[in-house]
Design an enzyme around this catalytic site. Structure first.
Site, PDB file in Angstrom:
ATOM      1  N   VAL A   1      67.574  47.674  70.955  1.00  0.00           N
ATOM      2  CA  VAL A   1      68.189  48.791  70.712  1.00  0.00           C
ATOM      3  C   VAL A   1      69.734  48.396  70.153  1.00  0.00           C
ATOM      4  O   VAL A   1      70.493  47.943  71.029  1.00  0.00           O
ATOM      5  CB  VAL A   1      68.178  49.779  71.921  1.00  0.00           C
ATOM      6  CG1 VAL A   1      69.035  50.979  71.736  1.00  0.00           C
ATOM      7  CG2 VAL A   1      66.699  49.919  72.157  1.00  0.00           C
TER       8      VAL A   1
ATOM      9  N   ASP B   1      59.790  45.379  63.086  1.00  0.00           N
ATOM     10  CA  ASP B   1      61.157  46.097  63.103  1.00  0.00           C
ATOM     11  C   ASP B   1      60.898  47.576  63.310  1.00  0.00           C
ATOM     12  O   ASP B   1      60.310  48.183  62.462  1.00  0.00           O
ATOM     13  CB  ASP B   1      61.775  45.534  61.691  1.00  0.00           C
ATOM     14  CG  ASP B   1      63.197  45.675  61.640  1.00  0.00           C
ATOM     15  OD1 ASP B   1      63.834  46.284  62.559  1.00  0.00           O
ATOM     16  OD2 ASP B   1      64.003  44.813  61.004  1.00  0.00           O
TER      17      ASP B   1
ATOM     18  N   LYS C   1      34.987  33.285  30.540  1.00  0.00           N
ATOM     19  CA  LYS C   1      35.295  34.310  29.732  1.00  0.00           C
ATOM     20  C   LYS C   1      35.048  35.708  29.990  1.00  0.00           C
ATOM     21  O   LYS C   1      34.008  35.836  30.567  1.00  0.00           O
ATOM     22  CB  LYS C   1      34.566  33.856  28.395  1.00  0.00           C
ATOM     23  CG  LYS C   1      35.126  34.582  26.970  1.00  0.00           C
ATOM     24  CD  LYS C   1      36.425  33.665  26.659  1.00  0.00           C
ATOM     25  CE  LYS C   1      36.697  34.063  25.217  1.00  0.00           C
ATOM     26  NZ  LYS C   1      35.860  33.438  23.905  1.00  0.00           N
ATOM     27  N   HIS C   2      36.093  36.652  30.286  1.00  0.00           N
ATOM     28  CA  HIS C   2      35.738  37.774  30.428  1.00  0.00           C
ATOM     29  C   HIS C   2      35.409  37.923  31.912  1.00  0.00           C
ATOM     30  O   HIS C   2      34.407  38.899  32.090  1.00  0.00           O
ATOM     31  CB  HIS C   2      34.965  38.694  29.558  1.00  0.00           C
ATOM     32  CG  HIS C   2      35.654  38.744  28.188  1.00  0.00           C
ATOM     33  ND1 HIS C   2      36.841  39.043  27.750  1.00  0.00           N
ATOM     34  CD2 HIS C   2      35.360  38.296  27.118  1.00  0.00           C
ATOM     35  CE1 HIS C   2      37.258  39.260  26.728  1.00  0.00           C
ATOM     36  NE2 HIS C   2      36.199  38.594  25.957  1.00  0.00           N
TER      37      HIS C   2
ATOM     38  N   ASN D   1      23.207  42.266  35.923  1.00  0.00           N
ATOM     39  CA  ASN D   1      22.304  41.571  36.775  1.00  0.00           C
ATOM     40  C   ASN D   1      22.585  40.012  36.220  1.00  0.00           C
ATOM     41  O   ASN D   1      22.761  39.885  34.939  1.00  0.00           O
ATOM     42  CB  ASN D   1      20.903  42.153  36.218  1.00  0.00           C
ATOM     43  CG  ASN D   1      20.495  43.328  36.756  1.00  0.00           C
ATOM     44  OD1 ASN D   1      20.688  43.391  38.038  1.00  0.00           O
ATOM     45  ND2 ASN D   1      19.996  44.213  35.926  1.00  0.00           N
TER      46      ASN D   1
ATOM     47  N   ARG E   1      17.290  42.924  34.357  1.00  0.00           N
ATOM     48  CA  ARG E   1      17.043  41.564  34.696  1.00  0.00           C
ATOM     49  C   ARG E   1      16.333  40.745  33.523  1.00  0.00           C
ATOM     50  O   ARG E   1      16.529  39.552  33.196  1.00  0.00           O
ATOM     51  CB  ARG E   1      16.492  41.254  36.156  1.00  0.00           C
ATOM     52  CG  ARG E   1      16.733  40.132  36.676  1.00  0.00           C
ATOM     53  CD  ARG E   1      16.701  40.157  38.113  1.00  0.00           C
ATOM     54  NE  ARG E   1      17.674  41.139  38.880  1.00  0.00           N
ATOM     55  CZ  ARG E   1      18.857  40.851  39.169  1.00  0.00           C
ATOM     56  NH1 ARG E   1      19.385  39.897  38.851  1.00  0.00           N
ATOM     57  NH2 ARG E   1      19.528  41.525  39.658  1.00  0.00           N
TER      58      ARG E   1
ATOM     59  N   HIS F   1      29.665  43.855  40.520  1.00  0.00           N
ATOM     60  CA  HIS F   1      29.804  44.705  39.685  1.00  0.00           C
ATOM     61  C   HIS F   1      31.255  44.759  39.123  1.00  0.00           C
ATOM     62  O   HIS F   1      32.138  44.519  39.664  1.00  0.00           O
ATOM     63  CB  HIS F   1      29.519  46.189  40.139  1.00  0.00           C
ATOM     64  CG  HIS F   1      28.162  46.333  40.427  1.00  0.00           C
ATOM     65  ND1 HIS F   1      27.525  46.370  41.428  1.00  0.00           N
ATOM     66  CD2 HIS F   1      27.030  46.373  39.709  1.00  0.00           C
ATOM     67  CE1 HIS F   1      26.175  46.521  41.724  1.00  0.00           C
ATOM     68  NE2 HIS F   1      25.789  46.568  40.474  1.00  0.00           N
TER      69      HIS F   1
END
Length: 538
Positions: A77, A137, A289-290, A432, A452, A538
């Site tokens: 304080v 803080d 790649k990507h 997949n 798949r 995904h």
């Protein structure tokens, strides 16, 4: 009901006559304070900040002189007082506020310089619970938010990097700061306290083992503004959250042009993948790649591993990201720079390797000092319209799984080694995912297909193309093993892999038609292993 505003217009220029400085990070503090003092600004300060300013030979007024109250409770304080917060929150052109300030002897403060206890650093250090709590803080955020709210009259500086611009603005405006400048400082201040509170609430959730708290916040600091995002018409910025996990966010860039949005996304994917492979066991190289691997291999050396990874899909490797689990050496560097490559990321790099890469001025070289721990807990976040999807990091590692042989024929030791290798990679291939592996190297990868079966066929087709390019009599999928990131819902995907030449399969299992799939494997004399764990990505 919202609080009504009095619609008192904010002045454009506000002279800075009194500044309150209370900082934990004292970077640049003395030079900044000296420049303020030279401009005739009265300096008010607290604790260690006041001591540092005084020891530098400047006049400084202790905040307790303003409040008439000493610092107490180990400094917990000190600024939490009406004489401080009245000085920050008072609307000076409001007659009632001005009268209250006069009646209570509150002297206005025009500039606040405050940064916060290092909660984030202490949390990451693994300190004890009590130490982490002590580094939350309270007075700092209160002052920052009060000053930012009243930016009509008060300027708030939370970042030492802004000291120079503040001094320049004061010089340009003859000792005053403009409303536009104060607004920008206020916006940054609120963002800083929001990020700080996000770190605290996130820590509490972890400490209490609450996986999904009612309110969830994420914070980060802008590391760089990019030329564009995934596409040129999209803007982008890269924010870092302070996590010390080795990777693209913590890496040191030794050379090359600025990383793009896509570079960062792909480099993160590449380095997380090679983190799956113990450098003490073998050298491993991944070409991405990507955000999908187009080749991954292990070998006795990085050069050997790179050559095997490159052979999987030499067409896609052009313009890719190369990641490795060991220090980049000269031999590997010489091989990599023969093909156009966007980024190389490694735990380290030899001086000779650095020199070789330097000949390619646009090639980025990043060193991380370590590898990410694939078993470590953590969260991943994805934005959707109207919200965020938050989940735990996929930290399942094939070496820790209870593998179950479900066919009459068990895999040979060599097949089992390749099966585990393939399943490590499946974790990092978009669903997949189908991965063919032979002798510690991918020989065909099918990624991101709706079926798949299509992934199996694409991977086999790529293996045929690679074989033709290398002048091989047959594709390397012959006598390979195959991994699937999720179960085969029908036997057709498995039959496609068998047609490509696979002799063993690793997959999670769990389909209603597992018996049909296992029967098909047995009918063709191949081995199949269930992991019990799925790796959708995904």
């Amino acid at each position: 009901m919202a609080v009504a505003a009095k619609n008192i217009p904010a002045p454009d220029l506000v002279p800075v006559r009194r500044a309150l400085l209370s900082v934990f990070d004292k970077t640049g503090l003395i030079d900044f304070a000296r420049a303020l003092a030279a401009a005739g600004v009265e300096l008010v300060s607290t604790g260690g900040t006041a001591k540092a300013i005084a020891e530098a030979g400047m006049a400084v007024r202790d905040v307790s002189d303003l409040t008439g109250f000493p610092e107490i409770m180990d400094g917990r304080v000190k600024t939490l007082h009406p004489s401080v917060h009245g000085a920050l929150l008072g609307v000076r052109d409001d007659p009632e506020h001005a009268a209250a300030m006069r009646d209570h002897g509150i002297e206005p403060i025009d500039l606040v310089v405050s940064n916060l206890y290092p909660f984030e650093d202490v949390r990451r250090s693994g300190a004890a619970y009590a130490s982490i709590v002590e580094n939350i803080d309270i007075g700092g955020p209160a002052m920052i938010r009060a000053s930012a709210k009243n930016h009509a009259y008060v300027a708030i500086v939370t970042d030492p990097e802004d000291y120079a611009s503040v001094l320049n603005a004061l010089e340009m405006n003859f000792g005053s700061l403009s409303l536009d400048f104060r607004k920008k400082l206020a916006a940054k201040a609120f963002a800083r306290t929001a990020s700080y509170d996000a770190a605290i609430s996130g820590w509490f959730a972890e400490a209490l083992e609450v996986e999904h708290p009612t309110w969830r916040a994420f914070g980060g600091r802008l590391d760089q503004v990019m030329r564009y995002g995934e596409n040129p018409h999209q803007s982008a910025g890269f924010y870092v959250d302070g996590d010390k996990r080795p990777g693209v966010a913590t890496a040191r860039q030794l050379q090359g042009k600025q990383l793009s949005y896509n570079n960062i996304n792909d480099t993160d994917a590449a380095f997380e993948l090679v983190g799956e492979f113990d450098p003490g066991r073998s050298a491993t190289v991944a070409i991405i790649k990507h955000a999908n691997p187009c080749g991954v291999a292990e070998g006795a050396s990085l050069k050997a591993a790179y050559a095997k990874a490159f052979a999987c899909d030499p067409v896609s490797a052009f313009g890719g990201i190369v990641a490795m689990n060991r220090t980049l050496d000269a031999e590997a560097a010489e091989e990599i720079v023969k093909t156009f490559t966007e980024v190389i990321i490694a735990p380290g790099a030899s001086e000779e390797a650095i020199g070789i890469v330097a000949a390619k001025k646009n090639l980025r070289l990043l060193v991380t000092g370590g590898l990410p721990d694939p078993r470590a807990a953590g969260s991943t976040v994805k934005s959707v319209s109207g919200g965020l999807l938050v989940q735990g990091r996929d930290n399942a590692v094939v070496d820790d799984l209870d593998l179950k042989v479900v066919t009459r024929r068990a895999p040979t030791p060599a097949e089992m080694a390749d099966l585990k290798f393939a399943f490590r990679i499946a974790k990092h291939v978009k669903s997949n995912a189908i991965i063919y592996v032979r002798d510690g190297a991918t020989v065909g990868i099918g990624a991101g297909q709706m079926s798949r079966v299509d992934s199996s066929r694409i991977a086999a087709r790529k293996a045929l193309d690679a074989a033709e390019a290398a002048g091989l009599a047959e594709p390397l999928t012959k006598n390979s093993v195959v991994a699937s990131d999720a179960f085969f819902p029908f036997a057709d995907g498995l039959l496609s892999a068998i047609e490509a030449g696979a002799t063993a399969v690793i997959q999670p299992g769990g389909s209603m038609r597992d018996d049909d799939v296992v029967a098909a494997a047995d009918a063709h004399g191949i081995a199949m292993v269930f992991t019990g764990v799925r790796h959708f990505r995904h």
